[in-house]
Enzyme design. Structure first.
Site, mmCIF file in Angstrom:
data_model
loop_
_atom_site.group_PDB
_atom_site.id
_atom_site.type_symbol
_atom_site.label_atom_id
_atom_site.label_comp_id
_atom_site.label_asym_id
_atom_site.label_seq_id
_atom_site.Cartn_x
_atom_site.Cartn_y
_atom_site.Cartn_z
ATOM 1 N N ASP A 264 63.267 -33.541 -97.813
ATOM 2 C CA ASP A 264 62.610 -32.845 -98.841
ATOM 3 C C ASP A 264 63.106 -33.787 -99.860
ATOM 4 O OD1 ASP A 264 61.392 -31.347 -97.066
ATOM 5 O OD2 ASP A 264 62.542 -29.608 -97.648
ATOM 6 N N ASP B 58 52.486 -24.157 -95.405
ATOM 7 C CA ASP B 58 53.436 -23.252 -95.597
ATOM 8 C C ASP B 58 53.343 -21.931 -95.499
ATOM 9 O OD1 ASP B 58 55.092 -25.834 -96.524
ATOM 10 O OD2 ASP B 58 53.865 -25.870 -98.300
#
Ligand code: 1PR
Length: 593
Positions: A290, A448
């Protein structure tokens, strides 16, 4: 390799994008109009009256590889691998360049019909046949293998170069095998192929929906096969002519050794290992980075706890776990089967303005020879000057910078909601456009979701499941609500509904995160992974929650996940990738070694 119409681009004009094939776009690529011969239908029988002649001065430099890149997609990885092995590249501009090559690599990309159309229109088909029939050093990759056959069913039947007997057909997904075939398989080596001498039982990377089948008619060509539902041709060899269905440029060090053996055929390299055996598709272990800018503006690898990436201090700095290029290179050396970059602030920042991210991709792809995925911010965007960029342009820039796949998060949620509301595929969503141009194997949808407990399965209109661990108020059921903007906003759509919709819209793979489990180290959400991997026929990557090697074997044993991704345990060096793989092997789960 599956992908629709060609696009053409120029390195000097990075934002120009011509999404479909036309003679004008071809002119754009090849500036000399005389290069284009009269149009010939791909379905017309191919004539072998070779009119192109090699010039007397063939390019014999030992350090030059001639590359046939007809502009249909990303061959950056092949270029990087050739350069990494110490060779310079000469791009084919005219059919004569093919005939004058001392060694030719043809990394076919795009769809079969379009490729044949370009090869026929430019006279390159003729030159290729002449070159190969003279037994000159040739290496075809992926579509570069398929085009040697008589025809393909891809948007066809379409005639191929006709050098090898047989037809290229689509994998059958009705027998439970996920199509595209994405991932690592070992080969069944059937004859001495020279370039495969270092392969043995090691895995190589495939990504394709079409394949050629071995038969009595082509057995003199076949040098290895692979099994994925059917036994298909993984490589061919006759004399100096080689072609492989897999991607050596994405197959790690074994892939580089295949290219090296092609480029240095006379050199004695490592000892020949034992015969390779066909195997099942290996389960993939993926390292995820990330990435975002920290408060000083440096691009860093960060990691959240349930998506909160700020330290628990007064300053609340962005957690900094390292440098993106360094970490990605390390994970490649450690045995990661893929590396993913998620630009986690892409939803609010414009990725093409985020040049460091593009640089990260460029530098990483120079040294990392396994597939690279990049996500974050893939959507239409208008910049401060009023210039509009389509999501396709954003994705194209990522591909040009070295990505093999792009991953779409928020924009895929909006597209799925709209599709479920109207029942109409507009063809205009980022998902549809990118998969149409680059092929669905190049498009990942990143979900998500957040678990929402309910008392009764009928409490909501979304798919609910009976959960393994009850909710805080004893609830036995839950649904998984999709979110956008890095988990900040819940949407009226469940992960189950989203997964099925995006598969129909053209996603080739699903990256299944789980906000509840992210960074917790307590294992993947098995209920969720099972729900989604049973619902779709494209590969599903389980993500979020890995804290030990056992969590990987658990998710592979209990669900139909094709890959498992982790971030925190790798960044904090708690469990090395090699330990995960050794554990999986011990548990009888096939992995790439
Ligand atoms: O919406 O198209 O711009 O894409 C944004 C992308 O960025 C999405 O793929 C989304 O998942 C990701 N993202 C956005 N915010 C965050 C955040 O953490 N604040 N990261 C974020 C998502 C989840 C995983 C993580 C696993 C494994 N990160 O990628 O790596 O949960 O972690 P673990 O092994 O440590 O548990 P768009």
């Amino acid at each position: 390799m599956e992908s629709p119409p060609f696009h053409f681009y120029s390195a000097s004009r990075p934002t120009v994008f011509l999404p479909s094939y036309s003679s004008s776009s071809f002119l754009f690529l090849h500036k000399n109009p005389s290069f284009i011969k009269s149009s010939r239908s791909t379905n017309v029988s191919y004539s072998r009256s070779f009119s192109v002649r090699a010039s007397s001065s063939s390019s014999t430099s030992d350090s030059v590889v001639t590359l046939l890149d007809y502009g249909a997609g990303n061959v950056r990885s092949v270029r990087n691998a050739i350069k990494h092995l110490g060779f310079d590249i000469k791009d084919v501009q005219t059919p004569e360049d093919i005939l004058n090559a001392s060694r030719l690599i043809f990394p076919g990309v795009g769809a079969f019909g379009n490729a044949m159309d370009v090869l026929n229109k430019t006279g390159m088909a003729e030159a290729l046949c002449a070159y190969i029939e003279k037994d000159r050093p040739f290496l075809g990759i992926c579509l570069g293998l398929q085009l040697l056959f008589e025809s393909s069913e891809e948007n066809g039947p379409v005639k191929g170069l006709g050098l090898i007997p047989g037809t290229v057909g689509r994998f059958d997904s009705s027998n439970g095998f996920r199509v595209p075939h994405i991932g690592w398989n070992a080969l069944h080596i059937t004859k001495d192929s020279g370039i495969l001498d270092d392969v043995g039982k090691r895995h190589v990377y495939f990504v394709h929906s079409y394949r050629a089948m071995p038969s009595d008619n082509n057995k003199e060509w076949v040098s290895s096969t692979c099994n994925y539902g059917d036994t298909f041709i993984a490589s061919i060899r006759r004399g100096n002519v080689h072609a492989v269905q897999f991607h050596p440029e994405k197959s790690g060090d074994v892939g580089l050794s295949i290219l090296r053996r092609f480029l240095y055929p006379k050199s004695q390299m490592t000892k020949k290992p034992g015969e390779g055996k066909a195997s099942k598709l290996a389960q993939r272990v993926i390292a995820c980075l990330d990435v975002r800018a920290n408060d000083k503006g440096d691009l860093v690898v960060t990691k959240g706890d349930q998506y909160d990436v700020r330290e628990n201090t007064n300053e609340k700095e962005v957690r900094n776990l390292g440098k993106p290029v360094e970490l990605a290179s390390q994970y490649y050396l450690d045995g990661a089967d893929e590396v993913s970059f998620l630009n986690i602030t892409g939803f609010r920042d414009f990725p093409l303005g985020d040049l460091p991210m593009l640089q990260v991709l460029k530098y990483t792809s120079e040294n990392v020879f396994v597939p690279l995925t990049v996500g974050g911010g893939i959507r239409d965007f208008t910049d401060a000057n009023g210039r509009h960029y389509t999501s396709l342009e954003v994705a194209s820039e990522y591909f040009r910078s070295g990505a093999d796949k792009i991953s779409i998060g928020s924009d895929a949620v909006y597209a799925a909601e709209e599709y479920l509301r109207t029942g109409v595929k507009t063809g205009k969503t980022s998902l549809e456009q990118i998969s149409r141009v680059y092929g669905n194997q190049a498009v990942v949808v990143s979900i998500d979701p957040r678990r929402v407990y309910v008392k009764n399965p009928t409490d909501v209109q979304f798919k609910t499941i009976r959960v393994s661990n009850r909710g805080p108020n004893g609830e036995e059921y839950a649904w998984y609500q999709c979110t956008v903007n890095g988990g900040r906003e819940g949407r009226p759509i469940g992960a189950y509904e989203l997964a099925k919709a995006v598969e129909e819209l053209g996603a080739g793979e699903i990256l299944l995160n789980c906000i509840d489990c992210d960074g917790q180290g307590k294992g993947f959400d098995i209920d969720l992974v099972k729900l989604i991997s049973d619902a779709v026929s494209i590969p599903v990557i389980a993500s979020s929650g890995a804290g030990a090697a056992e969590h990987f074997s658990e998710v592979f044993a209990k669900t139909n996940a094709s890959a498992a991704l982790a971030a925190g345990i790798f960044h904090r060096k708690e469990v090395p990738i090699q330990t995960v793989k050794e554990h999986l092997l011990k548990e009888g789960i096939e992995v790439r070694i």
